[in-house]
Write a protein that holds these residues in place. Structure first.
Motif, PDB file in Angstrom:
ATOM      1  N   LEU A   1       0.824  -1.204   0.000  1.00 37.37           N
ATOM      2  CA  LEU A   1       0.000   0.000   0.000  1.00 37.37           C
ATOM      3  C   LEU A   1       0.862   1.259   0.000  1.00 37.37           C
ATOM      4  N   THR A   2       1.864   1.266   0.857  1.00 34.49           N
ATOM      5  CA  THR A   2       2.757   2.424   0.945  1.00 34.49           C
ATOM      6  C   THR A   2       3.466   2.668  -0.376  1.00 34.49           C
ATOM      7  N   HIS A   3       4.003   1.614  -0.956  1.00 31.37           N
ATOM      8  CA  HIS A   3       4.750   1.706  -2.215  1.00 31.37           C
ATOM      9  C   HIS A   3       3.834   2.153  -3.357  1.00 31.37           C
TER      10      HIS A   3
ATOM     11  N   VAL B   1       6.291  -2.425  10.519  1.00 31.51           N
ATOM     12  CA  VAL B   1       7.500  -3.048   9.970  1.00 31.51           C
ATOM     13  C   VAL B   1       7.467  -2.985   8.438  1.00 31.51           C
ATOM     14  N   GLY B   2       6.299  -3.237   7.853  1.00 29.41           N
ATOM     15  CA  GLY B   2       6.161  -3.159   6.413  1.00 29.41           C
ATOM     16  C   GLY B   2       6.397  -1.759   5.883  1.00 29.41           C
ATOM     17  N   ILE B   3       5.817  -0.767   6.551  1.00 29.57           N
ATOM     18  CA  ILE B   3       6.003   0.623   6.133  1.00 29.57           C
ATOM     19  C   ILE B   3       7.466   1.032   6.272  1.00 29.57           C
ATOM     20  N   LYS B   4       8.070   0.594   7.356  1.00 26.86           N
ATOM     21  CA  LYS B   4       9.477   0.923   7.615  1.00 26.86           C
ATOM     22  C   LYS B   4      10.388   0.307   6.550  1.00 26.86           C
ATOM     23  N   ALA B   5      10.034  -0.883   6.078  1.00 27.91           N
ATOM     24  CA  ALA B   5      10.846  -1.539   5.045  1.00 27.91           C
ATOM     25  C   ALA B   5      10.825  -0.741   3.745  1.00 27.91           C
ATOM     26  N   VAL B   6       9.680  -0.140   3.428  1.00 25.46           N
ATOM     27  CA  VAL B   6       9.598   0.701   2.230  1.00 25.46           C
ATOM     28  C   VAL B   6      10.437   1.961   2.417  1.00 25.46           C
TER      29      VAL B   6
ATOM     30  N   PRO C   1      13.014  -0.972  -6.108  1.00 21.37           N
ATOM     31  CA  PRO C   1      12.021  -1.931  -6.613  1.00 21.37           C
ATOM     32  C   PRO C   1      11.390  -2.701  -5.462  1.00 21.37           C
ATOM     33  N   PHE C   2      10.103  -3.022  -5.582  1.00 22.49           N
ATOM     34  CA  PHE C   2       9.392  -3.678  -4.480  1.00 22.49           C
ATOM     35  C   PHE C   2       9.958  -5.065  -4.189  1.00 22.49           C
ATOM     36  N   ARG C   3      10.618  -5.667  -5.157  1.00 17.66           N
ATOM     37  CA  ARG C   3      11.251  -6.968  -4.923  1.00 17.66           C
ATOM     38  C   ARG C   3      12.273  -6.881  -3.797  1.00 17.66           C
ATOM     39  N   GLU C   4      13.007  -5.753  -3.720  1.00 18.93           N
ATOM     40  CA  GLU C   4      13.979  -5.565  -2.640  1.00 18.93           C
ATOM     41  C   GLU C   4      13.274  -5.445  -1.291  1.00 18.93           C
ATOM     42  N   THR C   5      12.133  -4.774  -1.267  1.00 24.56           N
ATOM     43  CA  THR C   5      11.353  -4.678  -0.029  1.00 24.56           C
ATOM     44  C   THR C   5      10.867  -6.060   0.389  1.00 24.56           C
ATOM     45  N   GLY C   6      10.414  -6.845  -0.577  1.00 22.76           N
ATOM     46  CA  GLY C   6       9.967  -8.202  -0.272  1.00 22.76           C
ATOM     47  C   GLY C   6      11.075  -9.056   0.308  1.00 22.76           C
TER      48      GLY C   6
ATOM     49  N   LEU D   1      12.953  -9.177  26.550  1.00 24.12           N
ATOM     50  CA  LEU D   1      13.135  -7.872  25.927  1.00 24.12           C
ATOM     51  C   LEU D   1      11.988  -7.560  24.977  1.00 24.12           C
ATOM     52  N   ALA D   2      11.735  -6.291  24.795  1.00 26.75           N
ATOM     53  CA  ALA D   2      10.748  -5.871  23.803  1.00 26.75           C
ATOM     54  C   ALA D   2      11.325  -6.091  22.416  1.00 26.75           C
ATOM     55  N   PRO D   3      10.516  -6.520  21.441  1.00 26.51           N
ATOM     56  CA  PRO D   3      11.035  -6.698  20.080  1.00 26.51           C
ATOM     57  C   PRO D   3      11.507  -5.371  19.497  1.00 26.51           C
ATOM     58  N   ARG D   4      12.464  -5.440  18.608  1.00 23.33           N
ATOM     59  CA  ARG D   4      12.967  -4.233  17.953  1.00 23.33           C
ATOM     60  C   ARG D   4      11.942  -3.736  16.929  1.00 23.33           C
ATOM     61  N   PRO D   5      11.997  -2.454  16.577  1.00 24.16           N
ATOM     62  CA  PRO D   5      11.019  -1.905  15.620  1.00 24.16           C
ATOM     63  C   PRO D   5      11.000  -2.620  14.278  1.00 24.16           C
TER      64      PRO D   5
END
Length: 340
Positions: free
Chosen positions: A110-112, A180-185, A213-218, A257-261
């Motif tokens: 969605l972000t991409h 996490v998905g938005i951050k990856a973009v 390219p979205f492939r890199e995000t994937g 521990l809390a998970p990382r972002p």
């Protein structure tokens, strides 16, 4: 219909309805056609209102659904679960690692797609990114219209809104994986520059923001899936709400521990996906690689070997002036499929 299943969780509704024309040339997004597209999507009332006010959004949502689905299927092509949801939407209601990936890749798509739609001029209320000293008309003239990630993330936050029941563990995990998905973009945003001048000189240089390219995000999200963190909940007494915590490991902090972002998080161990169930069609008949994946993918049942002839272009030569001429060759190929 399948393409919209991976977005249903983000909209806060049950599975989205079928979208006519899915996979075909898009219908015009002007006037009544745009309004009809919005009405056909199973969105909340507020989301539908936002859609109707944003010409181009319905088409972009469809593009995002395709983008996320195709990427999910590619990243899991050698896994027991291959992103198959048709008739098995129960997986979306569970806290598996696979569900975490679906949330992340859907949010990323969605972000991409929104950022790219802005730069392509398909959305009326947004345009190129705010590159300094570069107006939109000038950007399109030079073909350097940057992807508007700033608008995309802001609009997406408003469009998704707060999820219902945001105080429980599952809702907090879903929200975490969405981010996490938005951050990856965002991590794939790059600055690209283009020179303008006589005979290729760089008398004037224009720079703009461009998504990878979205492939890199994937690929990034698949790595996050492989190292996903199992979590439980704990109440933050100071803030008065639940927080995600990873169980303590031997030799580590007693509290955990809390998970990382950037970590994908899940709550339940996944089933094997070897046999047909309400979560997966199983792996029988799946094509596998004898060297790389048959052992795991076939779940110890073994695999069948078949021989087939495959045609391909060969002995290609460049002909004057401007075309390539090839011959058709045939070779034998072995195909391995998991036994039932």
């Amino acid at each position: 219909m399948l393409a919209f299943l991976i977005l249903s969780s983000l909209t806060g509704r049950e599975v989205l309805t079928s979208f006519p024309g899915l996979g075909t040339e898009a219908a015009p997004t002007q006037g009544s056609a745009h309004l009809k597209q919005c009405d056909l999507l199973k969105l909340s009332r507020r989301q539908k209102q936002l859609c109707r006010r944003e010409p181009g959004l319905a088409e972009t949502l469809r593009d995002a659904a395709h983008l996320g689905l195709i990427e999910c299927q590619f990243q899991f092509r050698q896994e027991r679960w291959n992103c198959s949801l048709e008739g098995r939407t129960g997986l979306l209601k569970r806290g598996f690692k696979e569900t975490a990936f679906l949330y992340a890749v859907s949010a990323a798509a969605l972000t991409h797609a929104l950022a790219r739609a802005c730069s392509a001029g398909r959305m009326e209320r947004c345009t190129c990114d705010d590159s300094p000293g570069l107006e939109s008309r000038q950007a399109w003239q030079w073909g350097v219209c940057g992807d508007n990630l700033k608008y995309s993330t802001k609009f997406l936050s408003n469009f998704l809104g707060p999820k219902r029941g945001s105080k429980d563990l599952r809702a907090r995990a879903d929200a975490h994986n969405t981010h996490v998905g938005i951050k990856a973009v965002k991590s794939g945003l790059r600055t690209t520059c283009k020179c303008h001048g006589v005979s290729g000189s760089c008398a004037v240089r224009t720079c703009w923001k461009q998504l990878s390219p979205f492939r890199e995000t994937g690929q990034v999200l698949k790595l996050r899936y492989d190292s996903a963190v199992k979590v439980s909940s704990a109440t933050n007494e100071a803030l008065g709400h639940l927080e995600l915590w990873a169980p303590a490991k031997p030799g580590g902090p007693a509290k955990g521990l809390a998970p990382r972002p950037g970590d994908l998080v899940y709550m339940e161990d996944s089933p094997s996906f070897c046999r047909p169930s309400k979560y997966s069609p199983g792996t029988a008949g799946r094509v596998c690689s004898r060297e790389a994946s048959c052992s795991s993918l076939c779940c110890g049942r073994g695999y069948d070997t078949q021989s087939r002839l495959v045609a391909f272009s060969c002995h290609c030569q460049v002909q004057w002036c401007c075309y390539v001429e090839c011959q058709q060759c045939v070779q034998q190929e072995l195909v391995y499929t998991c036994k039932r």
